[in-house]
Design a protein around this motif. Sequence first.
Motif, mmCIF file in Angstrom:
data_model
loop_
_atom_site.group_PDB
_atom_site.id
_atom_site.type_symbol
_atom_site.label_atom_id
_atom_site.label_comp_id
_atom_site.label_asym_id
_atom_site.label_seq_id
_atom_site.Cartn_x
_atom_site.Cartn_y
_atom_site.Cartn_z
ATOM 1 N N GLY A 144 -14.494 -18.966 -41.438
ATOM 2 C CA GLY A 144 -14.108 -20.121 -42.218
ATOM 3 C C GLY A 144 -12.794 -19.923 -42.941
ATOM 4 N N VAL A 179 -27.362 -21.699 -31.927
ATOM 5 C CA VAL A 179 -26.088 -22.048 -31.314
ATOM 6 C C VAL A 179 -25.065 -20.994 -31.706
ATOM 7 C CG1 VAL A 179 -24.345 -23.822 -31.046
ATOM 8 C CG2 VAL A 179 -26.693 -24.463 -31.568
ATOM 9 N N LEU A 223 -23.776 -20.540 -35.378
ATOM 10 C CA LEU A 223 -23.429 -21.809 -36.011
ATOM 11 C C LEU A 223 -24.632 -22.456 -36.671
ATOM 12 C CD1 LEU A 223 -21.106 -23.393 -33.296
ATOM 13 C CD2 LEU A 223 -20.453 -22.285 -35.416
ATOM 14 N N GLY A 224 -25.817 -22.223 -36.104
ATOM 15 C CA GLY A 224 -27.006 -22.834 -36.686
ATOM 16 C C GLY A 224 -28.207 -22.578 -35.808
ATOM 17 N N GLN A 256 -25.740 -22.753 -26.620
ATOM 18 C CA GLN A 256 -27.037 -22.894 -27.289
ATOM 19 C C GLN A 256 -28.046 -22.061 -26.489
ATOM 20 O OE1 GLN A 256 -28.185 -26.919 -27.984
ATOM 21 N NE2 GLN A 256 -30.332 -26.388 -28.282
ATOM 22 N N TRP A 271 -25.335 -31.595 -40.465
ATOM 23 C CA TRP A 271 -24.789 -30.639 -39.501
ATOM 24 C C TRP A 271 -25.714 -30.564 -38.304
ATOM 25 C CZ3 TRP A 271 -21.393 -28.281 -36.955
ATOM 26 C CH2 TRP A 271 -21.527 -27.007 -36.437
ATOM 27 N N PRO A 316 -25.955 -28.488 -35.186
ATOM 28 C CA PRO A 316 -25.367 -27.352 -34.465
ATOM 29 C C PRO A 316 -25.402 -27.531 -32.956
ATOM 30 C CG PRO A 316 -27.435 -26.716 -35.546
ATOM 31 C CD PRO A 316 -27.103 -28.087 -36.013
ATOM 32 N N GLY A 317 -26.426 -28.242 -32.447
ATOM 33 C CA GLY A 317 -26.541 -28.396 -30.999
ATOM 34 C C GLY A 317 -25.316 -29.027 -30.378
ATOM 35 N N ASP A 365 -16.870 -25.956 -35.965
ATOM 36 C CA ASP A 365 -17.767 -25.098 -36.748
ATOM 37 C C ASP A 365 -17.886 -25.620 -38.168
ATOM 38 O OD1 ASP A 365 -17.627 -23.727 -34.454
ATOM 39 O OD2 ASP A 365 -16.468 -22.036 -35.233
ATOM 40 N N LYS A 366 -19.085 -25.459 -38.720
ATOM 41 C CA LYS A 366 -19.268 -25.854 -40.121
ATOM 42 C C LYS A 366 -18.756 -24.722 -41.002
ATOM 43 C CE LYS A 366 -22.849 -26.997 -43.458
ATOM 44 N NZ LYS A 366 -23.630 -25.953 -44.073
ATOM 45 N N PRO A 367 -17.782 -25.024 -41.858
ATOM 46 C CA PRO A 367 -17.241 -23.954 -42.693
ATOM 47 C C PRO A 367 -18.265 -23.501 -43.738
ATOM 48 C CG PRO A 367 -15.826 -25.898 -42.684
ATOM 49 C CD PRO A 367 -17.122 -26.303 -42.091
ATOM 50 N N ASP A 368 -18.125 -22.243 -44.170
ATOM 51 C CA ASP A 368 -18.930 -21.775 -45.296
ATOM 52 C C ASP A 368 -18.456 -22.497 -46.552
ATOM 53 O OD1 ASP A 368 -20.445 -20.082 -43.846
ATOM 54 O OD2 ASP A 368 -19.280 -18.286 -44.285
ATOM 55 N N SER A 394 -24.542 -22.381 -51.494
ATOM 56 C CA SER A 394 -24.572 -22.776 -50.095
ATOM 57 C C SER A 394 -24.586 -21.526 -49.203
ATOM 58 C CB SER A 394 -23.363 -23.662 -49.828
ATOM 59 O OG SER A 394 -22.554 -23.141 -48.863
ATOM 60 N N PRO A 395 -25.342 -21.546 -48.100
ATOM 61 C CA PRO A 395 -25.479 -20.345 -47.270
ATOM 62 C C PRO A 395 -24.142 -19.905 -46.683
ATOM 63 C CG PRO A 395 -26.547 -22.236 -46.246
ATOM 64 C CD PRO A 395 -26.099 -22.685 -47.587
ATOM 65 N N THR A 396 -24.014 -18.623 -46.449
ATOM 66 C CA THR A 396 -22.785 -18.130 -45.833
ATOM 67 C C THR A 396 -23.113 -17.491 -44.486
ATOM 68 O OG1 THR A 396 -23.025 -16.025 -46.961
ATOM 69 C CG2 THR A 396 -21.622 -17.652 -48.010
ATOM 70 N N THR A 397 -22.100 -17.449 -43.633
ATOM 71 C CA THR A 397 -22.282 -16.920 -42.299
ATOM 72 C C THR A 397 -21.696 -15.525 -42.220
ATOM 73 O OG1 THR A 397 -21.598 -19.130 -41.759
ATOM 74 C CG2 THR A 397 -22.135 -17.725 -39.930
ATOM 75 N N LEU A 439 -32.013 -24.132 -34.109
ATOM 76 C CA LEU A 439 -32.683 -25.362 -33.692
ATOM 77 C C LEU A 439 -34.120 -25.017 -33.303
ATOM 78 C CD1 LEU A 439 -29.969 -26.630 -31.229
ATOM 79 C CD2 LEU A 439 -30.559 -27.768 -33.363
ATOM 80 N N ARG A 492 -22.517 -29.428 -32.287
ATOM 81 C CA ARG A 492 -21.446 -28.989 -33.180
ATOM 82 C C ARG A 492 -20.785 -30.168 -33.877
ATOM 83 N NH1 ARG A 492 -17.198 -26.495 -30.664
ATOM 84 N NH2 ARG A 492 -16.730 -25.127 -32.375
#
Lengths: 736, 136
Positions: A233, A618, A609-610, A530, B66, B68-69, B93-96, A589-592, A612, B71
């Motif tokens: 990010g 993903v 990314l997330g 995915q 968001w 993700p599937g 991408d979703k930023p932090d 907020s969560p961080t990656t 499901l 994006r």
Amino acid sequence: MAGTLGQAAIRLLLVTVCASLVVQTQAIRTRSAAWRTAGRWLMAGAFVVAATAAGCLLKLLLLEDNHYLYVAEYTGPGLAWIYRVAALWGGNAGSLLFWVLILTLYGAMVSWSRHDDSERMLPWVAWILSALTLFYAVILNVAVAPFARSAEPIPMSGLNPLLQNPGMTIHPVNLYLGFIGFSIPFAYSISSLILGKTDATWLVVTRRWTLASWLFLSIGILYGAHWSYEELGWGGYWAWDPVENAALLPWLTATAFLHSAIVQERRHMLTRWNHVLVILTFWLTVLGTYLTRSGVIWSIHAFTNSALGAYFLALLMAVGAASCAILIWRWRVLRGGPPMTAVVSRESAFVFNNVLLVGCTAGVLLGTIFPLLTGWLDGAEKVVDNGYYNGVILPLAVCVLILMGMGPLLPWRHTTWRLARRAVGYPLAAAVVIGLALALVLYMPAGRLPVLGTSALVAAVFVVASVLLEYAQIGRLVKGASARVTTGGALRWMRTERRRLGGYLVHLAVALMAMGIAASGAFHVSEQKQLAAGDPPVRVAGFSLRFIGMTVDNVGDDRRMSANLVVEQGGKTLGLIQPAAVFYANGQSPTTEVALYSRPFADLYVVMLGTLNGDEAVFDIHVNPLVQFIWMGGYLFMAGTLVSLWPERRHRAAELPAWHPVLRIRKQQEDARSDHQAGKLGNAAYQALQSELRYQLVDAEAVQVEVRERMARELSRWFGPVEADRLLGLLEYGSE
Amino acid sequence: MVIRARGKLIAALILVAVVIGVLIETAITRASTYYITVPELYARGTAALGQETAVSGNILGNTVRWQPGIRRLTFQITDDSGKSRLAVSYYGDKPDSFTNDWPVIAFGKLTSTGQFTADKLLIKCPSKYTAAGTNG
């Protein structure tokens, strides 16, 4: 207690700096040794006072005394001690105090140094540095309050987890050390302009300061890039963000200066230009501070919108106006030295390199302040995006690389087209072949062959070829020498040419970094997938990734969810990587967390990314070729600069040519000889040059003899013939 | 001979300077966009449709979605007064640190449906210099 003491120290700092200004003025006016000594002690005193204030704030931070606003803002319960230390420069007020600490430290170091003509120069230098310190002391006393205290404890904010990284300690400190360090060359340049000194004393004295500040700034920039690369990010290692640009701008002009200083030292040329570059570098550090602290420009880095902007704008204008006035006043005094005699020569390569670097500076500066400019001119603000910077800076950077390769291959003064073609042609042809081959290897996974990236690779290989040729030549010369003199001669030669050896190491490092940037910027591969646990492996640029499931674990109060990916290459299992997301108990907020698998020739960079349906995720998968070259180049860069910086036992000997005409001519004779031996200079040109230099040497030596005789007469009148002889021996630079 | 060399050198330097100038000029015309706030975007009316723009505003936390599937990230931004809102959709991408009231700049175009399609987002990195009370 610590708070009261710290507050008192900040007040005392103001008094000390004002006293120093008065005393330095007296030292300038009366030229008395007593005032000079007093001035030196006051410079040291200012440092002690600033150190006391900084120490007090540090103590409060370590104790987490949250009666103090600053402590409450920048530390939190359970924060590791290293980040409590880092909070000293993490916040606005603290960073200004830290700034004063470094500035006064540098000021004290300079005012206790001794060099040629230091008795005249140092009071001026100390005056300028005191005036700068006064500016920060006023801000600390009036605009910000590092020791603001409340009767009740204040709830603590804590430090954002993204900033809880060792980068928080190394990156800002290096940037500060570099930024503030450029004040010293500036002070020397202005002092020597005011005194009307046309020689290069200021340049010799400040070379080490410039080089050290440049090194700190480079480390700061590189470390920031590395940190940013590892945090998602933040846009990879470089995002052309205004704050990054603010650090890059003085770096570019300082790089130009380090090169043009060599020309002044060797050939007594570009004297005016060097003053301009040093002043510009310092001015750009002030501009950078203004931009990052005033909030006038939007940045991904957090800015303050405090009233500090007005102060820094005032400083910016004052420095700009005063420097321009002094430059115009002394312009005629600064003679230009001998004119350039050829379009193709070492010195003209330096000049073109300077023009390109200043062009880059102008391009970056324009892009950075574009919203301000269009706002003033048009009324409607406009911004430029990365496309602008990549369109301007990258082509110029390729040209800089080509010149970096050409410069060392060309002789000083002049050459013929034929010789220049021969010197440059072979390495360039080799570079084209190797560079294209490298680009083709990268082309296979990436599936594209961009012109700019490919030419950057070719140019970088050219730099490597040029450095290797120069090293080979140095090796030949050493071998030639040792055939007669033994290895002692070789060692001596390496000692005298150490600066050059270090400089070429830096060139090699820059070439490596350029390859890394070109390859990862133009030939990277990325794919989004995915995946469900147990899906067939995904192939990306030679790597194969198999998703085997998720793991959830607790880190303190927080929860980390990681995906487990098995990485294989060529049928061999390389290991497990775990891109993750962290969910914080405090509702942040969560961080990656990026999973990075680094190999020398490519980085595998995977982001989750997330998720499901519970068991699917993903992934963003990147393969960045040669990124490691950037960081490895960085280490080589530091090593090369340190080789150049390393103190010499008789360091005066190596730096003398700049301020003694006889030695300068002898050095030029040596240069001509080695250029001739390397085949860069033709026979006829070499003979002509040597006879010209012989005449110059005879003239310069005649002047030297005359000066010596006059000095001997004067000295023996005052001290008697025996003492005069001893003194003359001490003063002698030129004779062997 | 010296004079001729000097003249040539100056000509070459001028040429380099001109090339740099042209490079900057071209890049600016190609890669600059208007930088405005949400109400300013609406004030431009239909002129803003389909034009490359950079809109700044603060994220409305409860509108962030968001997927993700595919994006796809959708959210609304607002100006400091909180009166006008703009719906933004972004593929990437979703930023932090994508949280409520966090400042963001969206680069993209306003479409005729009233939605802003962004191709790039700039998010502030966590604060080093903010006042007390903010998270970090």
